[in-house]
Write an enzyme that holds these catalytic residues in place. Structure first.
Site, short mmCIF file in Angstrom:
data_model
loop_
_atom_site.label_atom_id
_atom_site.label_comp_id
_atom_site.label_asym_id
_atom_site.label_seq_id
_atom_site.Cartn_x
_atom_site.Cartn_y
_atom_site.Cartn_z
N PRO A 98 0.82 -1.21 0.00
CA PRO A 98 0.00 0.00 0.00
C PRO A 98 0.86 1.26 0.00
CG PRO A 98 -0.85 -1.59 1.56
CD PRO A 98 0.48 -2.12 1.09
N GLU A 99 0.47 2.21 -0.81
CA GLU A 99 1.17 3.49 -0.87
C GLU A 99 0.55 4.45 0.14
OE1 GLU A 99 3.56 4.01 -3.51
OE2 GLU A 99 3.27 2.02 -4.35
N LYS B 151 2.87 5.49 5.97
CA LYS B 151 2.15 4.23 5.78
C LYS B 151 1.63 3.66 7.10
CE LYS B 151 4.87 3.16 1.69
NZ LYS B 151 5.67 2.15 0.98
N ASN C 56 6.38 1.35 -4.02
CA ASN C 56 7.04 0.92 -5.25
C ASN C 56 6.39 1.50 -6.50
OD1 ASN C 56 9.37 -0.50 -5.89
ND2 ASN C 56 8.23 -2.30 -6.56
N ARG D 2 13.13 -5.02 -3.65
CA ARG D 2 11.91 -4.76 -4.41
C ARG D 2 12.20 -4.92 -5.91
NH1 ARG D 2 9.21 -0.84 -1.28
NH2 ARG D 2 9.51 -1.42 0.91
#
Length: 266
Positions: A2-3, A51, A172, A253
């Protein structure tokens, strides 16, 4: 993962469902909070910090009436959902539920939450004080974000944007999209980025543009398959030059980029 905009949206959902309500019951399905009972506690507000989700409460008078914060982190797969009383909980399998909060008007269910903790509100800094400026918060300070990024000149810009100690909220998806729009290779050292201020300003603009909706778009289109420039588009043609988009590991990532539009500047 989640951003920051997803967490911001989640905080607003809980704010609408619970703010001002006195809880009628709670259920924690994590060992450290298994015996905690929030019945009689009042929800003051729901907020996000990067976040991190912060549900601020006031304890029932019998529990001292002090201010407490229920902290949770969504990480890759966490989520909160709000339901009407009696509505079927359909978002995720029941075994993923970590917390249930009941009020007269709504039931909030937390799925696969991480770092779940109940702490005095005055001690929130122990959990989120290390974070950089929040791209969607009232403390957003692009100059401070640039200062923090520049303090690590040899780190790649791709990794630096994901480091929440530099600026809080970029995940990401936005990392990949910002770097494409700025024409930067993800492997460019921070010291070689010609305009850090422009980079962080664009990141903030993209997150802010998606605030208030669940469908994320950096292209301006919400049509299926048209919402991103490079993210999730491995081997597809670049929307700008037609070169095949590449996907590769960067740190822990994956990253997506166009090798033609984002030349290596190291």
């Amino acid at each position: 993962m989640p951003e920051g905009d997803t967490v911001w949206n989640t905080a607003r959902v809980l704010q609408r469902a619970l703010a001002g309500a006195r809880l009628t019951g709670s259920e924690f399905r994590v060992p450290q909070l298994a015996s905690t009972d929030l019945a009689g506690w009042t929800v003051r507000e729901s907020a996000s910090r990067g976040k991190h989700l912060l549900l601020r409460l006031t304890a029932a008078p019998a529990a001292g009436g002090a201010d407490w914060t229920l902290h949770s982190h969504l990480r890759m797969d966490g989520a909160w959902r709000a339901y009407a009383p009696g509505e079927r909980w359909a978002a995720r399998p029941a075994h993923l539920i970590r917390v249930v909060l009941r009020s007269p008007g709504a039931v909030a269910v937390g799925y696969h939450l991480h770092e779940l903790a109940l702490i005095p509100t005055a001690e929130e800094g122990s959990l989120v004080g290390h974070l950089g400026p929040d791209l969607l918060g009232p403390d957003w300070d692009p100059d401070e974000a640039v200062r923090r990024l520049a303090a690590h000149p040899d780190e790649t810009i791709g990794e630096a944007l994901l480091d929440q100690r530099n600026l809080a909220g970029v995940g990401n998806l936005y990392k990949c999209e910002v770097l494409f729009l700025r024409g930067l290779s993800p492997w460019t050292p921070v010291r070689a980025v010609p305009d850090l201020a422009g980079t962080v300003t664009l990141a903030q603009r993209l997150l802010a543009a998606n605030r208030g909706r669940w469908a994320q778009s950096t292209t301006g289109s919400l049509h299926r398959g048209q919402t991103s420039y490079v993210y999730g588009r491995r081997a597809q043609p670049c929307r700008r030059c037609g070169t095949a988009i590449r996907k590769e590991e960067l740190g822990d990532r994956v990253t997506y980029w166009c090798p033609a539009c984002q030349p290596d500047r190291s």
